[in-house]
Design a protein around this motif. Structure first.
Motif, PDB file in Angstrom:
ATOM      1  N   ALA A 277     -54.589   2.789 -24.334  1.00 33.83           N
ATOM      2  CA  ALA A 277     -53.884   3.217 -23.124  1.00 33.83           C
ATOM      3  C   ALA A 277     -54.074   2.207 -21.992  1.00 33.83           C
ATOM      4  O   ALA A 277     -53.124   1.861 -21.279  1.00 33.83           O
ATOM      5  CB  ALA A 277     -54.375   4.598 -22.691  1.00 33.83           C
ATOM      6  N   LEU A 278     -55.311   1.703 -21.840  1.00 34.55           N
ATOM      7  CA  LEU A 278     -55.587   0.685 -20.814  1.00 34.55           C
ATOM      8  C   LEU A 278     -54.738  -0.559 -21.043  1.00 34.55           C
ATOM      9  O   LEU A 278     -54.164  -1.126 -20.103  1.00 34.55           O
ATOM     10  CB  LEU A 278     -57.068   0.303 -20.839  1.00 34.55           C
ATOM     11  N   THR A 279     -54.667  -0.981 -22.293  1.00 37.18           N
ATOM     12  CA  THR A 279     -53.900  -2.181 -22.637  1.00 37.18           C
ATOM     13  C   THR A 279     -52.413  -1.991 -22.325  1.00 37.18           C
ATOM     14  O   THR A 279     -51.775  -2.876 -21.726  1.00 37.18           O
ATOM     15  CB  THR A 279     -54.071  -2.516 -24.132  1.00 37.18           C
ATOM     16  N   ILE A 280     -51.872  -0.853 -22.716  1.00 37.65           N
ATOM     17  CA  ILE A 280     -50.449  -0.584 -22.498  1.00 37.65           C
ATOM     18  C   ILE A 280     -50.139  -0.466 -21.002  1.00 37.65           C
ATOM     19  O   ILE A 280     -49.165  -1.045 -20.508  1.00 37.65           O
ATOM     20  CB  ILE A 280     -50.022   0.708 -23.232  1.00 37.65           C
ATOM     21  N   VAL A 281     -50.991   0.262 -20.277  1.00 41.98           N
ATOM     22  CA  VAL A 281     -50.780   0.426 -18.829  1.00 41.98           C
ATOM     23  C   VAL A 281     -50.885  -0.929 -18.130  1.00 41.98           C
ATOM     24  O   VAL A 281     -50.065  -1.266 -17.259  1.00 41.98           O
ATOM     25  CB  VAL A 281     -51.803   1.411 -18.243  1.00 41.98           C
ATOM     26  N   GLY A 282     -51.895  -1.718 -18.509  1.00 36.50           N
ATOM     27  CA  GLY A 282     -52.051  -3.039 -17.904  1.00 36.50           C
ATOM     28  C   GLY A 282     -50.847  -3.919 -18.138  1.00 36.50           C
ATOM     29  O   GLY A 282     -50.356  -4.584 -17.215  1.00 36.50           O
ATOM     30  N   LEU A 283     -50.338  -3.919 -19.375  1.00 33.63           N
ATOM     31  CA  LEU A 283     -49.159  -4.719 -19.698  1.00 33.63           C
ATOM     32  C   LEU A 283     -47.946  -4.236 -18.916  1.00 33.63           C
ATOM     33  O   LEU A 283     -47.162  -5.049 -18.398  1.00 33.63           O
ATOM     34  CB  LEU A 283     -48.889  -4.648 -21.200  1.00 33.63           C
ATOM     35  N   ALA A 284     -47.786  -2.923 -18.808  1.00 28.29           N
ATOM     36  CA  ALA A 284     -46.653  -2.359 -18.065  1.00 28.29           C
ATOM     37  C   ALA A 284     -46.725  -2.747 -16.587  1.00 28.29           C
ATOM     38  O   ALA A 284     -45.709  -3.127 -15.978  1.00 28.29           O
ATOM     39  CB  ALA A 284     -46.630  -0.840 -18.212  1.00 28.29           C
ATOM     40  N   VAL A 285     -47.914  -2.674 -16.019  1.00 29.70           N
ATOM     41  CA  VAL A 285     -48.084  -3.048 -14.608  1.00 29.70           C
ATOM     42  C   VAL A 285     -47.752  -4.518 -14.402  1.00 29.70           C
ATOM     43  O   VAL A 285     -47.093  -4.900 -13.422  1.00 29.70           O
ATOM     44  CB  VAL A 285     -49.526  -2.741 -14.144  1.00 29.70           C
ATOM     45  N   ILE A 286     -48.198  -5.362 -15.334  1.00 28.24           N
ATOM     46  CA  ILE A 286     -47.900  -6.800 -15.237  1.00 28.24           C
ATOM     47  C   ILE A 286     -46.391  -7.048 -15.264  1.00 28.24           C
ATOM     48  O   ILE A 286     -45.853  -7.804 -14.446  1.00 28.24           O
ATOM     49  CB  ILE A 286     -48.582  -7.562 -16.395  1.00 28.24           C
ATOM     50  N   LEU A 287     -45.707  -6.405 -16.199  1.00 29.23           N
ATOM     51  CA  LEU A 287     -44.264  -6.624 -16.359  1.00 29.23           C
ATOM     52  C   LEU A 287     -43.481  -6.135 -15.144  1.00 29.23           C
ATOM     53  O   LEU A 287     -42.610  -6.843 -14.626  1.00 29.23           O
ATOM     54  CB  LEU A 287     -43.772  -5.919 -17.632  1.00 29.23           C
ATOM     55  N   VAL A 288     -43.795  -4.942 -14.675  1.00 25.39           N
ATOM     56  CA  VAL A 288     -43.054  -4.362 -13.545  1.00 25.39           C
ATOM     57  C   VAL A 288     -43.343  -5.127 -12.251  1.00 25.39           C
ATOM     58  O   VAL A 288     -42.428  -5.474 -11.499  1.00 25.39           O
ATOM     59  CB  VAL A 288     -43.407  -2.869 -13.366  1.00 25.39           C
ATOM     60  N   SER A 289     -44.623  -5.401 -11.983  1.00 27.00           N
ATOM     61  CA  SER A 289     -44.978  -6.082 -10.735  1.00 27.00           C
ATOM     62  C   SER A 289     -44.445  -7.510 -10.694  1.00 27.00           C
ATOM     63  O   SER A 289     -44.037  -7.999  -9.641  1.00 27.00           O
ATOM     64  CB  SER A 289     -46.497  -6.083 -10.544  1.00 27.00           C
ATOM     65  N   SER A 290     -44.443  -8.198 -11.841  1.00 28.73           N
ATOM     66  CA  SER A 290     -43.897  -9.560 -11.865  1.00 28.73           C
ATOM     67  C   SER A 290     -42.401  -9.543 -11.566  1.00 28.73           C
ATOM     68  O   SER A 290     -41.881 -10.444 -10.892  1.00 28.73           O
ATOM     69  CB  SER A 290     -44.154 -10.212 -13.222  1.00 28.73           C
ATOM     70  N   ASP A 291     -41.706  -8.517 -12.046  1.00 27.81           N
ATOM     71  CA  ASP A 291     -40.277  -8.389 -11.795  1.00 27.81           C
ATOM     72  C   ASP A 291     -40.002  -8.247 -10.299  1.00 27.81           C
ATOM     73  O   ASP A 291     -39.136  -8.926  -9.735  1.00 27.81           O
ATOM     74  CB  ASP A 291     -39.738  -7.169 -12.551  1.00 27.81           C
ATOM     75  N   TYR A 292     -40.755  -7.375  -9.643  1.00 26.15           N
ATOM     76  CA  TYR A 292     -40.583  -7.181  -8.206  1.00 26.15           C
ATOM     77  C   TYR A 292     -40.994  -8.428  -7.414  1.00 26.15           C
ATOM     78  O   TYR A 292     -40.348  -8.784  -6.428  1.00 26.15           O
ATOM     79  CB  TYR A 292     -41.413  -5.982  -7.736  1.00 26.15           C
ATOM     80  N   ALA A 293     -42.064  -9.084  -7.848  1.00 28.02           N
ATOM     81  CA  ALA A 293     -42.536 -10.278  -7.148  1.00 28.02           C
ATOM     82  C   ALA A 293     -41.488 -11.391  -7.202  1.00 28.02           C
ATOM     83  O   ALA A 293     -41.229 -12.067  -6.200  1.00 28.02           O
ATOM     84  CB  ALA A 293     -43.854 -10.757  -7.751  1.00 28.02           C
ATOM     85  N   VAL A 294     -40.875 -11.574  -8.363  1.00 26.90           N
ATOM     86  CA  VAL A 294     -39.848 -12.611  -8.498  1.00 26.90           C
ATOM     87  C   VAL A 294     -38.625 -12.275  -7.653  1.00 26.90           C
ATOM     88  O   VAL A 294     -38.069 -13.149  -6.969  1.00 26.90           O
ATOM     89  CB  VAL A 294     -39.451 -12.783  -9.986  1.00 26.90           C
ATOM     90  N   ASP A 295     -38.193 -11.011  -7.677  1.00 30.62           N
ATOM     91  CA  ASP A 295     -37.050 -10.603  -6.859  1.00 30.62           C
ATOM     92  C   ASP A 295     -37.308 -10.865  -5.384  1.00 30.62           C
ATOM     93  O   ASP A 295     -36.435 -11.350  -4.654  1.00 30.62           O
ATOM     94  CB  ASP A 295     -36.754  -9.113  -7.068  1.00 30.62           C
ATOM     95  N   ALA A 296     -38.524 -10.545  -4.922  1.00 30.96           N
ATOM     96  CA  ALA A 296     -38.871 -10.759  -3.517  1.00 30.96           C
ATOM     97  C   ALA A 296     -38.904 -12.246  -3.188  1.00 30.96           C
ATOM     98  O   ALA A 296     -38.448 -12.667  -2.115  1.00 30.96           O
ATOM     99  CB  ALA A 296     -40.224 -10.112  -3.212  1.00 30.96           C
TER     100      ALA A 296
END
Length: 357
Positions: free
Chosen positions: A218-237
């Motif tokens: 669960a930690l691994t999946i949540v961490g990966l999901a956070v990385i993917l979503v946050s990187s998407d927002y960071a690039v858009d910004a």
């Protein structure tokens, strides 16, 4: 300052913070799973932990490439390497002189120069292809093999990057080692099922319950999901800010995005220097530069070929020059003294001025 600028800056900052947290969770989970299957701490340190600390850069570069913002994708990698040497080592050395390990001067710095020149050769046709990405990954595997071989030798010959990985997974690392890996991998005591706090009145340790495999997954999946979503927002910004200020994706990638993904290393390296524990800084930074080029850029290119503008070749030459300057410092007295640290920072100021103008 307009509301839109404040909004995009806030999204960018939050995105970078979540990137770091996501990398922490991912490394914790993946390392725990690997240990459950009996994989050695050394292997975990030199693979999962090392790659996990490069996850923010990798996520941003991949997301940027997928959105067609090649300037941010490559600029993030090259900009991070330039910032690692000029700013992180420059600021830390200005605080306290930095020792340079012999293996760093003999092997890792020349290897960094070779890999950067290889990037220049790959980018001359205007595209970093999947074949190029595979070659970079081959170089990464060779580098990991080198670290493994060095880590098994006597401590005096262990390069800083390998020493950091071993210290981190064994829980015996100094503050700068823990800072570089930027993830809380369970210590050797916890590995054995014992925690410092779990002691009886007689002084005997009480076994502590290790996390279940499902919790680690669960930690691994949540961490990966956070990385993917946050990187998407960071690039858009980052793209939005580039449009607002009418500057190129390349400049945004080389400056703001590179600073954001390098900020954790800067803060922790300065903290270690203030505590008098910055001896591993040079080796760790050089190792980070190698991972950025081989792992981050290689992975990005394997997923999606990346257009490479001619200007990036000039930036890569700056990265080569920065490493050569470090090499000269190493050959002279095996350390970076305060005036040399100030010189490194001045070099970055000059480079940033030219890039922005």
């Amino acid at each position: 300052m307009s509301i839109e600028i404040i909004k995009q800056l806030a999204i960018l900052i939050i995105g970078f913070a979540l990137l770091v947290k996501g990398a922490d969770l991912f490394v914790d989970g993946a390392s725990g799973i690997a240990k459950k299957f009996g994989i050695s701490e050394l292997i975990i340190g030199l693979t999962i932990v090392a790659m996990g600390t490069s996850a923010p850069e990798a996520a941003v570069s991949i997301a940027a490439a997928a959105k067609g913002s090649a300037g941010i994708s490559i600029g993030n990698v090259i900009g991070s390497n330039i910032m690692n040497i000029f700013i992180i080592l420059g600021v830390v050395a200005a605080i306290t002189p930095l020792k340079i390990e012999r293996s760093t001067v003999r092997y890792e710095m020349p290897f960094t120069i070779i890999v950067t020149v290889l990037f220049v050769l790959m980018g001359r046709d205007g595209l970093i292809t999947r074949v190029d990405g595979a070659l970079l990954w081959a170089g990464l595997l060779l580098y990991i093999a080198y670290l493994l071989r060095q880590a098994k030798q006597k401590p005096a010959e262990v390069p800083a990057q390998a020493e950091t990985a071993v210290q981190k997974t064994e829980g015996t690392g100094s503050p700068e080692a823990v800072a570089e890996t930027a993830a809380d991998v369970p210590t050797a005591d916890t590995e054995a099922g014992v925690t410092p706090a779990a002691a009886t009145e007689t002084g005997e340790a009480v076994p502590a319950e290790s996390p279940s495999i499902w919790k680690l997954i669960a930690l691994t999946i949540v961490g990966l999901a956070v990385i993917l979503v946050s990187s998407d927002y960071a690039v858009d910004a980052a793209v939005a800010l580039a449009k607002i200020f009418n500057i190129s994706d390349r400049v945004i990638g080389l400056t703001i995005v590179a600073l954001g993904t390098s900020l954790p290393e800067l803060v922790t390296s300065v903290t270690a220097a203030l505590r008098g524990n910055a001896d591993l800084a040079v080796g760790n930074v050089v190792g980070s530069c190698i991972f950025n080029l081989l792992f981050v850029l290689g992975t990005s290119a394997l997923i999606l070929p990346i257009p490479c503008a001619p200007n990036f070749l000039s930036d890569a030459y700056v990265a080569v020059g920065a490493t050569v300057l470090l090499l000269l410092f190493g050959f002279t007295q095996m350390k970076i003294v305060r005036w040399e640290g100030v010189l490194l920072v001045a070099c970055y100021v000059a480079y940033a001025y030219v890039a922005l103008v």
